[in-house]
Design a protein around this motif. Structure first.
Motif, short mmCIF file in Angstrom:
data_model
loop_
_atom_site.label_atom_id
_atom_site.label_comp_id
_atom_site.label_asym_id
_atom_site.label_seq_id
_atom_site.Cartn_x
_atom_site.Cartn_y
_atom_site.Cartn_z
N MET A 117 0.74 -1.27 0.01
CA MET A 117 0.09 0.49 -0.13
C MET A 117 0.80 1.21 -0.21
N ASP A 118 2.14 1.36 -0.11
CA ASP A 118 2.64 1.94 -0.88
C ASP A 118 2.71 3.38 0.88
N GLY A 119 3.11 4.74 0.79
CA GLY A 119 2.74 5.54 1.93
C GLY A 119 2.15 6.30 1.40
N LEU A 120 1.93 7.29 2.49
CA LEU A 120 0.58 8.33 1.90
C LEU A 120 0.54 9.58 1.30
N GLU A 121 0.37 8.91 0.01
CA GLU A 121 0.51 9.19 -1.12
C GLU A 121 0.08 10.51 -1.26
N TRP A 122 -1.37 10.34 -1.14
CA TRP A 122 -2.32 12.06 -0.89
C TRP A 122 -2.14 12.61 0.81
N SER A 276 9.71 13.90 6.12
CA SER A 276 7.80 13.99 6.48
C SER A 276 6.27 12.89 6.48
N VAL A 277 6.89 12.13 5.08
CA VAL A 277 5.96 11.33 4.71
C VAL A 277 6.04 10.12 3.87
N GLY A 278 5.22 9.11 4.32
CA GLY A 278 5.49 7.95 3.58
C GLY A 278 6.28 6.87 4.97
N GLY A 279 6.71 5.81 4.77
CA GLY A 279 6.28 4.72 5.17
C GLY A 279 7.75 4.60 5.64
N THR A 280 8.33 3.45 5.59
CA THR A 280 9.65 2.72 6.09
C THR A 280 10.81 3.73 4.97
N ASN A 281 11.14 4.71 4.68
CA ASN A 281 11.85 5.53 4.01
C ASN A 281 13.37 4.69 3.90
N PRO A 282 13.06 4.26 2.47
CA PRO A 282 14.93 3.58 1.96
C PRO A 282 15.64 4.34 2.42
N SER A 283 16.21 5.83 2.62
CA SER A 283 17.00 6.32 2.45
C SER A 283 17.53 6.62 4.56
N LEU A 284 16.91 6.32 4.53
CA LEU A 284 17.19 6.61 6.15
C LEU A 284 17.79 5.29 6.81
N LEU A 285 17.24 3.77 6.68
CA LEU A 285 17.76 2.85 6.62
C LEU A 285 18.91 2.76 5.61
N GLU A 286 19.37 3.05 4.55
CA GLU A 286 20.90 2.43 4.36
C GLU A 286 21.42 3.73 5.12
N ALA A 287 20.97 4.46 5.75
CA ALA A 287 21.44 5.66 6.62
C ALA A 287 21.96 5.38 8.29
N MET A 288 20.81 3.81 8.40
CA MET A 288 21.52 3.63 9.76
C MET A 288 22.69 2.53 9.40
#
Length: 371
Positions: A117-122, A276-288
């Motif tokens: 269901m992706d992020g809350l795109e709306w 500030s919008v979306g789900g588990t952001n890939p760039s955040l996990l890559e930073a971790m």
């Protein structure tokens, strides 16, 4: 049990585009290695033109997006769905719903339909009000015409479960663990370890780029601030122009060599994650996974992943304070190590693929039981 699984909703694999394509790349190969027959739908003009990739079947469908832009995405998804109806898939997995759910009435009816269901795109501010309205409607259609659901964020899962009275499965995005670092890559940018701040994101308002850079601009820091992201679009041009007179801020544009990205990321004094919008952001996990100290925009999405292992900001004053005050002591080192451990234990691709595998099998058995 060997299942015939199709994945629809991306431009294709191997990844040349973004997060869903990268996830599909890992997921399709992982499911194939677990004994399933996996097909991924690719745009007809995808750079990879062969019929198989690492054991995964590739089905090319006509995609006019390169001619007519956004409307072409709807036609491409329609072509993929029409093709899938002709094949005897056991499971069809949709990665996202923005241009596919409108075709829900012609989804294949002889197989289990699962939608990520992706992020809350709306909620994205880059979209006009009519587009936001459509995206909310597309979300509703995805719920209506799918039988099973995946959310890559616990926050999104809670929203979907409560709003639509469904049972959504939480399966996060994944990340690779980074161990080797190409430190000589810093020389090309005249950087030294821990002597610069970093922000890496698409140039969009909801990523709080202006908030972070305004905080840095008003700070008394003697460090540099490196920005990685395409500044050719309208908002990127605005940001670059606004801070052109602050010679501490350097806009690197898009950097696509992942070894260089990793080197710049892991050696930053502080990495700002403004999404500030979306789900588990890939760039955040890559930073971790890169073992960098993180300052994140304060919202439920980021806090559900980072918990107490990051600094948080809400406005430019918060960012300015962090830029002026954050040091590297034992507390900060523990935060870095805790985030790396989370990648190992919660967000590794192997664990993510195992979760998809188990859920897909369970959905198929439930679908057959309900026939």
């Amino acid at each position: 049990m060997k299942l015939k699984i199709a994945i629809i909703g991306t431009r294709g694999i191997p990844n040349h585009y973004g997060g869903f394509e990268q996830a599909t790349e890992f997921l399709s190969e992982g499911l194939m290695k677990r004994g399933h027959e996996v097909s991924v739908y690719n745009s007809h003009n995808h750079p990879y033109q062969k019929s198989t990739w690492n054991g995964v079947h590739i089905i090319h469908c006509y995609d006019p997006e390169y001619i007519i832009k956004t409307p072409g995405q709807f036609i491409y998804d329609y072509n993929c769905i029409r093709d899938a109806r002709k094949r005897n898939f056991d499971v069809v997995l949709f990665m996202g719903y923005t241009s596919s759910s409108i075709w829900g009435k012609i989804f294949p009816n002889n197989c289990a339909i699962i939608s990520n269901m992706d992020g809350l795109e709306w909620k994205r501010s880059k979209y006009s009000k009519p587009v936001q309205y459509y995206l909310k409607y597309a979300e509703y259609l995805a719920v209506k015409f799918s039988q099973y659901y995946i959310a890559d964020s616990e926050v999104i899962k809670d929203y979907l479960d409560n709003h639509y009275k469904i049972q959504c499965k939480y399966i996060p995005y994944g990340a690779d663990l980074y161990n080797n670092c190409k430190e000589d890559a810093l020389d090309n940018y005249s950087l030294t370890k821990w002597n610069y701040f970093l922000l890496m994101a698409r140039m969009e308002p909801e990523n709080n780029i202006e908030t972070v850079l305004e905080g840095f601009h008003k700070s008394n820091s003697g460090k540099k601030f490196m920005v990685i992201g395409n500044i050719k679009e309208r908002y990127g041009q605005y940001i670059a122009h606004k801070y052109t007179r602050d010679d501490r801020i350097k806009f690197l544009g898009g950097v696509f060599d992942q070894s260089i990205v990793h080197a710049i990321r892991t050696n930053a004094h502080l990495y700002f994650h403004g999404h500030s919008v979306g789900g588990t952001n890939p760039s955040l996990l890559e930073a971790m996974a890169s073992k960098v100290l993180i300052a994140a925009h304060e919202n439920d999405f980021n806090k559900s992943v980072l918990h107490n292992d990051a600094f948080y900001f809400s406005d430019f004053q918060d960012a300015q304070y962090l830029i002026n005050s954050v040091e590297r002591n034992d507390t900060e080192i523990n935060m870095i190590n805790n985030n790396y451990k989370k990648i190992q234990e919660q967000f590794s691709w192997e664990k993510v693929i195992d979760s998809y595998h188990e859920f897909i099998c369970a959905c198929y058995h439930q679908f057959k039981k309900n026939l």
